[in-house]
Scaffold this active site. Structure first.
Site: not given
Ligand code: NAD
Length: 285
Positions: A123, A144, A156, A195
């Site tokens: 993000s 994204h 995106e 955003n």
């Molecule tokens: P999250 O913390 O819910 O999940 C992250 C996952 O990655 C966990 O299951 C963790 O165990 C795993 N992980 C940790 N290290 C790892 C590795 N080395 N290899 C593989 N997996 C690994 O995070 P999230 O909210 O799903 O966010 C993940 C990405 O998505 C981020 O880059 C975030 O910016 C993006 N994002 C999040 C949202 C949101 O609303 N949460 C929206 C759009 C984009």
């Protein structure tokens, strides 16, 4: 190349990774979901099961066991080499930590076939921050998603100046194939489209309320009545949950930090985190 993506691997089975993996499987793709160890994968199984229930309840064409069928196209693994061995597209949704993402791309660079496309769901990072670690900057870009992909279905798509236009086009087609509306960015922009609009909008609303100029409900009334928009900014805060906007403000400039303190004192510290907790700026049943 446009219909060359058939096998998809998603790295990270957290909030977004699980949704991206499930949505792709739901739309008929063969999907491998990778996470760091078997304990996390146990939790992921639960997450996918709950997503199947959510789809069955909320997605119009998910009835008649179609949501459950998606589970049969999903494989979970903690073996990175096996996860990417024959992937056409790897979508990375691991924590938003620059060094962790770079290390992961360095590993992927050696493990994945040369033709595999890599996409980050980051993000806040730009794909340029990561491209040198991928070993294939021409096959790397950002894809994204928004939280609740089955409902808020924008994808995106943003490359770097190195991204091959054919790769960009293939990912646009993939986004369509999994039911997303592709939003193409022609150059890199922190915050993408959504955003870039939403953060200043939500900050402006908070400034009005925190500064004592108008109540949140009056701000929302103004926005809805005068523009015809279905929801106002404080309703949007409640839908997103207050924690994410708080974190963005707390990392911003001095003005944004004042707004973060206001949000924390009046809402977050009182457990008013938005729709998910039953109360934010408004109360919910
Ligand atoms: P999250 O913390 O819910 O999940 C992250 C996952 O990655 C966990 O299951 C963790 O165990 C795993 N992980 C940790 N290290 C790892 C590795 N080395 N290899 C593989 N997996 C690994 O995070 P999230 O909210 O799903 O966010 C993940 C990405 O998505 C981020 O880059 C975030 O910016 C993006 N994002 C999040 C949202 C949101 O609303 N949460 C929206 C759009 C984009």
């Amino acid at each position: 190349m446009t219909d060359s993506i058939k096998k998809v691997t998603v790295l990270g089975t957290g909030v977004l990774g699980s949704q991206i993996a499930f949505q792709s499987a739901f739309k008929g793709f063969t999907v491998t979901a990778y996470d760091i160890n078997d304990k996390v994968l146990e939790a992921a199984k639960d997450r996918f099961g709950k997503l199947a229930d959510t789809y069955a309840n909320e997605v119009p064409d998910a009835s008649d066991g179609k949501a459950k069928d998606a589970l049969s196209r999903l494989t979970l693994t903690s073996d990175l080499a096996a996860a990417v061995a024959d992937a056409d597209l790897v979508i990375e949704a691991i924590p938003e930590i620059l060094d962790l993402k770079r290390e992961t791309y360095q590993k992927l660079a050696t493990l994945a076939p040369a033709e595999t496309i890599f996409a980050t769901n980051s993000s806040t990072l730009l794909p340029s921050d990561l491209k040198d670690s991928t070993g294939r900057p021409d096959k790397f870009l950002a894809l994204h998603f928004a939280n609740r992909v089955w409902q808020f279905n924008t994808a995106e798509i943003m490359g770097t100046s190195d991204t091959d236009p054919a790769v960009f086009a293939a990912v646009v087609e993939f986004a369509k194939a999994i039911g997303m509306v592709p939003i193409e960015l022609h150059k890199e922009k922190a915050g993408y489209v959504l955003n870039s609009l939403l953060v200043p909008f939500l900050n402006a609303a908070a400034e009005l309320a925190a500064g004592g100029y108008a109540d949140p409900s009056a701000v929302d009334d103004t926005w809805r009545i005068a523009t015809g928009a279905p929801v106002g900014p404080f309703q949007i805060y409640d839908i997103i949950g207050l924690t994410t906007p708080y974190n963005i403000m707390a990392n911003g400039d001095a003005e944004a930090q004042k707004l973060a303190a206001w949000l924390k004192e009046n809402y977050i510290d009182k457990g008013k985190l938005g729709l998910a907790t039953g109360e934010g700026f408004y109360k919910y049943n």
